[in-house]
Design a protein around this motif. Structure first.
Motif, PDB file in Angstrom:
ATOM      1  N   MET A 111       0.811  -1.226   0.000  1.00 44.50           N
ATOM      2  CA  MET A 111       0.000   0.000   0.000  1.00 44.50           C
ATOM      3  C   MET A 111       0.837   1.266   0.000  1.00 44.50           C
ATOM      4  O   MET A 111       0.317   2.373  -0.101  1.00 44.50           O
ATOM      5  CB  MET A 111      -0.903   0.014   1.220  1.00 44.50           C
ATOM      6  N   VAL A 112       2.128   1.092   0.131  1.00 44.03           N
ATOM      7  CA  VAL A 112       3.012   2.257   0.207  1.00 44.03           C
ATOM      8  C   VAL A 112       2.954   3.052  -1.093  1.00 44.03           C
ATOM      9  O   VAL A 112       2.843   4.282  -1.091  1.00 44.03           O
ATOM     10  CB  VAL A 112       4.461   1.799   0.516  1.00 44.03           C
ATOM     11  N   GLY A 113       2.979   2.347  -2.218  1.00 44.45           N
ATOM     12  CA  GLY A 113       3.058   2.998  -3.520  1.00 44.45           C
ATOM     13  C   GLY A 113       1.898   3.926  -3.812  1.00 44.45           C
ATOM     14  O   GLY A 113       2.076   5.029  -4.327  1.00 44.45           O
ATOM     15  N   GLU A 114       0.688   3.513  -3.436  1.00 44.20           N
ATOM     16  CA  GLU A 114      -0.494   4.324  -3.750  1.00 44.20           C
ATOM     17  C   GLU A 114      -0.472   5.654  -2.983  1.00 44.20           C
ATOM     18  O   GLU A 114      -0.932   6.680  -3.475  1.00 44.20           O
ATOM     19  CB  GLU A 114      -1.782   3.535  -3.445  1.00 44.20           C
ATOM     20  N   VAL A 115       0.077   5.609  -1.774  1.00 42.92           N
ATOM     21  CA  VAL A 115       0.156   6.843  -0.970  1.00 42.92           C
ATOM     22  C   VAL A 115       1.273   7.748  -1.511  1.00 42.92           C
ATOM     23  O   VAL A 115       1.090   8.963  -1.671  1.00 42.92           O
ATOM     24  CB  VAL A 115       0.368   6.505   0.526  1.00 42.92           C
ATOM     25  N   LEU A 116       2.392   7.144  -1.829  1.00 44.56           N
ATOM     26  CA  LEU A 116       3.497   7.940  -2.384  1.00 44.56           C
ATOM     27  C   LEU A 116       3.082   8.570  -3.718  1.00 44.56           C
ATOM     28  O   LEU A 116       3.489   9.693  -4.031  1.00 44.56           O
ATOM     29  CB  LEU A 116       4.746   7.072  -2.576  1.00 44.56           C
ATOM     30  N   ALA A 117       2.250   7.854  -4.493  1.00 48.12           N
ATOM     31  CA  ALA A 117       1.811   8.399  -5.785  1.00 48.12           C
ATOM     32  C   ALA A 117       0.972   9.658  -5.588  1.00 48.12           C
ATOM     33  O   ALA A 117       1.134  10.646  -6.322  1.00 48.12           O
ATOM     34  CB  ALA A 117       1.016   7.338  -6.555  1.00 48.12           C
ATOM     35  N   VAL A 118       0.108   9.632  -4.572  1.00 46.76           N
ATOM     36  CA  VAL A 118      -0.704  10.821  -4.266  1.00 46.76           C
ATOM     37  C   VAL A 118       0.203  11.982  -3.849  1.00 46.76           C
ATOM     38  O   VAL A 118       0.028  13.132  -4.272  1.00 46.76           O
ATOM     39  CB  VAL A 118      -1.737  10.494  -3.156  1.00 46.76           C
ATOM     40  N   MET A 119       1.209  11.654  -3.039  1.00 47.89           N
ATOM     41  CA  MET A 119       2.131  12.708  -2.577  1.00 47.89           C
ATOM     42  C   MET A 119       2.951  13.274  -3.733  1.00 47.89           C
ATOM     43  O   MET A 119       3.230  14.474  -3.793  1.00 47.89           O
ATOM     44  CB  MET A 119       3.063  12.141  -1.504  1.00 47.89           C
ATOM     45  N   LYS A 120       3.308  12.391  -4.650  1.00 45.66           N
ATOM     46  CA  LYS A 120       4.080  12.852  -5.801  1.00 45.66           C
ATOM     47  C   LYS A 120       3.244  13.799  -6.669  1.00 45.66           C
ATOM     48  O   LYS A 120       3.741  14.842  -7.121  1.00 45.66           O
ATOM     49  CB  LYS A 120       4.551  11.647  -6.613  1.00 45.66           C
ATOM     50  N   ASP A 121       1.974  13.439  -6.884  1.00 44.02           N
ATOM     51  CA  ASP A 121       1.070  14.318  -7.642  1.00 44.02           C
ATOM     52  C   ASP A 121       0.993  15.699  -7.000  1.00 44.02           C
ATOM     53  O   ASP A 121       1.027  16.727  -7.675  1.00 44.02           O
ATOM     54  CB  ASP A 121      -0.356  13.736  -7.680  1.00 44.02           C
ATOM     55  N   LEU A 122       0.882  15.680  -5.692  1.00 47.34           N
ATOM     56  CA  LEU A 122       0.773  16.931  -4.937  1.00 47.34           C
ATOM     57  C   LEU A 122       2.034  17.781  -5.138  1.00 47.34           C
ATOM     58  O   LEU A 122       1.970  18.999  -5.335  1.00 47.34           O
ATOM     59  CB  LEU A 122       0.614  16.549  -3.471  1.00 47.34           C
ATOM     60  N   ALA A 123       3.174  17.121  -5.097  1.00 49.37           N
ATOM     61  CA  ALA A 123       4.446  17.822  -5.304  1.00 49.37           C
ATOM     62  C   ALA A 123       4.496  18.415  -6.711  1.00 49.37           C
ATOM     63  O   ALA A 123       4.914  19.566  -6.897  1.00 49.37           O
ATOM     64  CB  ALA A 123       5.610  16.860  -5.087  1.00 49.37           C
ATOM     65  N   LEU A 124       4.026  17.650  -7.684  1.00 52.31           N
ATOM     66  CA  LEU A 124       4.062  18.127  -9.074  1.00 52.31           C
ATOM     67  C   LEU A 124       3.124  19.313  -9.284  1.00 52.31           C
ATOM     68  O   LEU A 124       3.354  20.156 -10.143  1.00 52.31           O
ATOM     69  CB  LEU A 124       3.697  16.990 -10.042  1.00 52.31           C
ATOM     70  N   GLU A 125       2.072  19.369  -8.469  1.00 51.13           N
ATOM     71  CA  GLU A 125       1.146  20.508  -8.554  1.00 51.13           C
ATOM     72  C   GLU A 125       1.720  21.757  -7.888  1.00 51.13           C
ATOM     73  O   GLU A 125       1.098  22.813  -7.912  1.00 51.13           O
ATOM     74  CB  GLU A 125      -0.175  20.164  -7.850  1.00 51.13           C
TER      75      GLU A 125
END
Ligand code: ADP
Ligand code: MG
Length: 240
Positions: A171-185
Protein backbone atom coordinates in the motif's frame (compact mmCIF):
# COMPACT_ATOMS: atom_id res chain seq x y z
CA UNK A 1 7.37 29.64 3.11
CA UNK A 2 9.02 28.29 6.26
CA UNK A 3 11.94 29.80 8.11
CA UNK A 4 13.44 28.01 11.09
CA UNK A 5 16.01 30.08 12.92
CA UNK A 6 18.26 28.64 15.61
CA UNK A 7 15.65 26.40 17.16
CA UNK A 8 16.30 24.46 20.36
CA UNK A 9 13.92 22.05 22.02
CA UNK A 10 14.31 19.83 25.07
CA UNK A 11 12.12 17.34 26.88
CA UNK A 12 13.29 17.73 30.46
CA UNK A 13 17.02 17.16 30.38
CA UNK A 14 16.94 15.58 26.93
CA UNK A 15 18.00 18.04 24.24
CA UNK A 16 16.14 16.97 21.12
CA UNK A 17 16.73 19.88 18.75
CA UNK A 18 20.08 21.62 19.02
CA UNK A 19 20.18 24.70 16.87
CA UNK A 20 18.14 23.94 13.77
CA UNK A 21 18.31 26.39 10.88
CA UNK A 22 16.26 25.66 7.80
CA UNK A 23 14.72 27.77 5.08
CA UNK A 24 12.09 26.23 2.85
CA UNK A 25 10.94 27.98 -0.29
CA UNK A 26 7.49 28.07 -1.73
CA UNK A 27 6.81 24.94 -3.82
CA UNK A 28 9.87 23.21 -2.45
CA UNK A 29 9.71 19.54 -1.47
CA UNK A 30 12.10 18.89 1.40
CA UNK A 31 12.59 15.32 2.57
CA UNK A 32 13.94 14.80 6.08
CA UNK A 33 15.78 11.56 6.75
CA UNK A 34 17.74 10.29 9.72
CA UNK A 35 17.82 7.65 12.42
CA UNK A 36 15.00 7.05 14.86
CA UNK A 37 15.14 9.51 17.75
CA UNK A 38 17.09 12.16 15.83
CA UNK A 39 14.34 14.75 16.29
CA UNK A 40 12.55 14.63 12.92
CA UNK A 41 9.02 14.39 14.33
CA UNK A 42 9.78 16.99 16.97
CA UNK A 43 10.93 19.39 14.26
CA UNK A 44 7.66 18.97 12.34
CA UNK A 45 5.67 19.33 15.55
CA UNK A 46 7.50 22.56 16.35
CA UNK A 47 6.63 23.93 12.91
CA UNK A 48 2.93 23.65 13.63
CA UNK A 49 3.39 24.34 17.34
CA UNK A 50 2.21 20.99 18.63
CA UNK A 51 5.44 21.48 20.58
CA UNK A 52 6.77 24.76 21.92
CA UNK A 53 10.39 25.60 21.23
CA UNK A 54 12.73 26.77 24.01
CA UNK A 55 14.78 29.07 21.90
CA UNK A 56 14.70 30.32 18.35
CA UNK A 57 12.03 31.39 15.92
CA UNK A 58 9.87 29.71 13.32
CA UNK A 59 8.05 31.63 10.60
CA UNK A 60 5.40 30.18 8.33
CA UNK A 61 4.20 32.20 5.37
CA UNK A 62 5.61 35.34 6.95
CA UNK A 63 4.02 34.85 10.37
CA UNK A 64 5.98 33.94 13.45
CA UNK A 65 4.39 30.82 14.94
CA UNK A 66 6.75 30.96 17.92
CA UNK A 67 5.52 34.43 18.89
CA UNK A 68 3.03 34.00 21.75
CA UNK A 69 1.02 36.90 20.32
CA UNK A 70 0.35 35.01 17.09
CA UNK A 71 -3.08 33.41 16.77
CA UNK A 72 -1.71 29.91 16.26
CA UNK A 73 -5.05 28.35 15.34
CA UNK A 74 -5.33 30.69 12.42
CA UNK A 75 -1.77 30.09 11.19
CA UNK A 76 -2.21 26.34 11.67
CA UNK A 77 -4.87 26.42 8.97
CA UNK A 78 -2.07 27.11 6.53
CA UNK A 79 -0.43 23.78 7.41
CA UNK A 80 -1.79 20.35 6.66
CA UNK A 81 -0.31 17.56 8.71
CA UNK A 82 -0.36 13.85 7.92
CA UNK A 83 0.90 11.40 10.53
CA UNK A 84 2.05 7.82 10.48
CA UNK A 85 -1.24 6.80 12.08
CA UNK A 86 -4.11 8.23 10.19
CA UNK A 87 -6.11 9.68 13.09
CA UNK A 88 -9.36 9.61 11.12
CA UNK A 89 -12.53 10.09 13.15
CA UNK A 90 -13.81 6.50 13.42
CA UNK A 91 -17.49 7.38 13.72
CA UNK A 92 -17.53 9.61 10.68
CA UNK A 93 -17.63 8.59 7.04
CA UNK A 94 -14.83 9.44 4.67
CA UNK A 95 -16.81 12.40 3.37
CA UNK A 96 -17.63 13.63 6.89
CA UNK A 97 -13.99 13.31 7.92
CA UNK A 98 -13.03 15.59 5.06
CA UNK A 99 -15.82 18.17 5.38
CA UNK A 100 -15.75 18.54 9.18
CA UNK A 101 -12.97 21.10 9.56
CA UNK A 102 -13.86 23.24 6.53
CA UNK A 103 -17.46 23.52 7.82
CA UNK A 104 -16.73 23.90 11.55
CA UNK A 105 -13.52 25.89 11.48
CA UNK A 106 -13.66 27.83 8.23
CA UNK A 107 -17.42 28.18 8.00
CA UNK A 108 -17.54 26.82 4.47
CA UNK A 109 -21.17 26.16 3.46
CA UNK A 110 -21.96 22.44 3.62
CA UNK A 111 -22.78 22.01 -0.07
CA UNK A 112 -19.54 23.67 -1.06
CA UNK A 113 -17.53 21.60 1.44
CA UNK A 114 -19.06 18.41 0.04
CA UNK A 115 -18.29 19.43 -3.51
CA UNK A 116 -14.68 20.14 -2.61
CA UNK A 117 -14.38 16.90 -0.64
CA UNK A 118 -15.67 14.90 -3.60
CA UNK A 119 -13.14 16.52 -5.90
CA UNK A 120 -10.38 15.72 -3.39
CA UNK A 121 -11.59 12.13 -3.17
CA UNK A 122 -11.39 11.92 -6.95
CA UNK A 123 -7.88 13.25 -6.77
CA UNK A 124 -6.77 10.56 -4.30
CA UNK A 125 -8.70 7.88 -6.20
CA UNK A 126 -11.38 7.22 -3.57
CA UNK A 127 -14.52 8.74 -5.00
CA UNK A 128 -16.39 5.48 -4.42
CA UNK A 129 -15.49 5.45 -0.71
CA UNK A 130 -17.25 8.70 0.24
CA UNK A 131 -19.84 7.03 2.47
CA UNK A 132 -17.63 4.36 3.96
CA UNK A 133 -16.37 4.39 7.57
CA UNK A 134 -12.61 4.24 8.29
CA UNK A 135 -12.88 0.70 9.70
CA UNK A 136 -13.83 -0.45 6.20
CA UNK A 137 -10.87 1.13 4.47
CA UNK A 138 -7.42 -0.36 3.97
CA UNK A 139 -4.42 1.38 5.52
CA UNK A 140 -3.44 2.92 2.22
CA UNK A 141 -6.98 4.17 1.65
CA UNK A 142 -7.13 5.65 5.16
CA UNK A 143 -3.91 7.49 4.57
CA UNK A 144 -5.18 8.86 1.25
CA UNK A 145 -8.32 10.06 3.07
CA UNK A 146 -6.09 11.68 5.69
CA UNK A 147 -4.25 13.52 2.92
CA UNK A 148 -7.54 14.62 1.33
CA UNK A 149 -8.74 15.79 4.73
CA UNK A 150 -5.63 17.91 5.23
CA UNK A 151 -5.97 19.35 1.72
CA UNK A 152 -9.59 20.32 2.37
CA UNK A 153 -8.34 23.19 4.53
CA UNK A 154 -6.45 24.49 1.48
CA UNK A 155 -3.11 24.62 3.28
CA UNK A 156 -0.09 26.43 1.91
CA UNK A 157 2.25 23.74 3.16
CA UNK A 158 1.88 20.05 3.88
CA UNK A 159 3.86 18.36 6.66
CA UNK A 160 4.16 14.58 6.43
CA UNK A 161 5.54 12.49 9.29
CA UNK A 162 6.41 9.03 7.99
CA UNK A 163 3.09 8.71 6.20
CA UNK A 164 3.83 5.24 4.86
CA UNK A 165 5.67 3.68 7.80
CA UNK A 166 2.61 1.99 9.26
CA UNK A 167 1.40 0.59 5.94
CA UNK A 168 1.67 -2.89 4.52
CA UNK A 169 4.28 -2.79 1.77
CA UNK A 170 1.77 -3.21 -1.06
CA UNK A 171 0.00 0.00 0.00
CA UNK A 172 3.01 2.26 0.21
CA UNK A 173 3.06 3.00 -3.52
CA UNK A 174 -0.49 4.32 -3.75
CA UNK A 175 0.16 6.84 -0.97
CA UNK A 176 3.50 7.94 -2.38
CA UNK A 177 1.81 8.40 -5.79
CA UNK A 178 -0.70 10.82 -4.27
CA UNK A 179 2.13 12.71 -2.58
CA UNK A 180 4.08 12.85 -5.80
CA UNK A 181 1.07 14.32 -7.64
CA UNK A 182 0.77 16.93 -4.94
CA UNK A 183 4.45 17.82 -5.30
CA UNK A 184 4.06 18.13 -9.07
CA UNK A 185 1.15 20.51 -8.55
CA UNK A 186 3.51 22.78 -6.66
CA UNK A 187 2.58 22.12 -3.05
CA UNK A 188 5.25 23.10 -0.53
CA UNK A 189 6.01 19.90 1.37
CA UNK A 190 8.14 18.77 4.28
CA UNK A 191 8.28 14.98 4.29
CA UNK A 192 9.88 12.92 7.04
CA UNK A 193 10.36 9.57 5.38
CA UNK A 194 12.24 6.32 5.22
CA UNK A 195 11.30 5.98 1.56
CA UNK A 196 14.64 6.80 0.01
CA UNK A 197 13.26 6.21 -3.49
CA UNK A 198 10.65 8.90 -2.92
CA UNK A 199 13.21 11.30 -1.45
CA UNK A 200 15.47 10.75 -4.41
CA UNK A 201 12.80 11.09 -7.06
CA UNK A 202 10.44 13.72 -5.63
CA UNK A 203 12.55 15.68 -3.17
CA UNK A 204 14.09 18.96 -4.26
CA UNK A 205 16.28 18.80 -1.21
CA UNK A 206 17.19 16.16 1.33
CA UNK A 207 18.01 16.96 4.95
CA UNK A 208 19.89 14.42 7.03
CA UNK A 209 19.28 14.81 10.76
CA UNK A 210 21.16 13.10 13.55
CA UNK A 211 21.08 13.77 17.30
CA UNK A 212 19.01 16.91 17.01
CA UNK A 213 21.06 18.59 14.32
CA UNK A 214 20.99 18.96 10.58
CA UNK A 215 24.19 17.14 9.77
CA UNK A 216 24.03 17.48 6.02
CA UNK A 217 21.70 18.80 3.35
CA UNK A 218 21.76 18.88 -0.39
CA UNK A 219 20.03 17.76 -3.54
CA UNK A 220 19.00 14.10 -3.58
CA UNK A 221 21.90 13.48 -5.90
CA UNK A 222 24.40 15.09 -3.53
CA UNK A 223 23.08 13.24 -0.48
CA UNK A 224 22.54 9.82 -2.01
CA UNK A 225 25.38 9.65 -4.51
CA UNK A 226 28.01 11.61 -2.72
CA UNK A 227 27.34 12.08 1.01
CA UNK A 228 30.13 14.08 2.60
CA UNK A 229 29.55 13.53 6.29
CA UNK A 230 30.57 10.18 7.79
CA UNK A 231 27.32 9.99 9.79
CA UNK A 232 25.29 10.44 6.60
CA UNK A 233 27.38 7.78 4.90
CA UNK A 234 26.90 5.37 7.77
CA UNK A 235 23.13 5.95 7.90
CA UNK A 236 22.72 5.51 4.16
CA UNK A 237 24.80 2.38 4.13
CA UNK A 238 22.24 0.84 6.51
CA UNK A 239 19.07 1.93 4.70
CA UNK A 240 19.93 1.83 1.00
P1 ADP B 1 12.37 10.94 15.33
O1 ADP B 1 11.06 11.42 14.77
O2 ADP B 1 13.55 11.40 14.53
O3 ADP B 1 12.39 9.45 15.53
P2 ADP B 1 11.53 12.32 17.70
O4 ADP B 1 11.45 13.76 17.35
O5 ADP B 1 10.24 11.57 17.77
O6 ADP B 1 12.57 11.59 16.75
O7 ADP B 1 12.21 12.16 19.11
C1 ADP B 1 13.47 12.71 19.43
C2 ADP B 1 13.77 12.39 20.87
O8 ADP B 1 12.86 13.07 21.72
C3 ADP B 1 13.65 10.92 21.24
O9 ADP B 1 14.68 10.62 22.14
C4 ADP B 1 12.31 10.83 21.89
O10 ADP B 1 12.26 9.77 22.80
C5 ADP B 1 12.19 12.17 22.57
N1 ADP B 1 10.81 12.65 22.69
C6 ADP B 1 9.97 12.91 21.69
N2 ADP B 1 8.78 13.37 22.13
C7 ADP B 1 8.88 13.40 23.46
C8 ADP B 1 7.99 13.79 24.53
N3 ADP B 1 6.78 14.27 24.27
N4 ADP B 1 8.45 13.69 25.78
C9 ADP B 1 9.68 13.24 26.06
N5 ADP B 1 10.57 12.87 25.12
C10 ADP B 1 10.18 12.94 23.85
MG1 MG C 1 9.40 10.37 14.17
Amino acid sequence: MIDIVDVYKSFGKLEVLKGINLHIDQQEVVCVIGPSGSGKSTLLRCINQLEKVEKGHIYVDGEEVTDPKTDINRVRQKMGMVFQHFNLFPHKTTLENITLAPIKIKGVPKEEAIEMAMSLLRKVGLEDKAHVYPANLSGGQKQRVAIARALAMQPKVMLFDEPTSALDPEMVGEVLAVMKDLALEGMTMVVVTHEMGFAREVGDRVIFMDEGQIVEEGTPEEIFNNPKNSRTQSFLSKVL
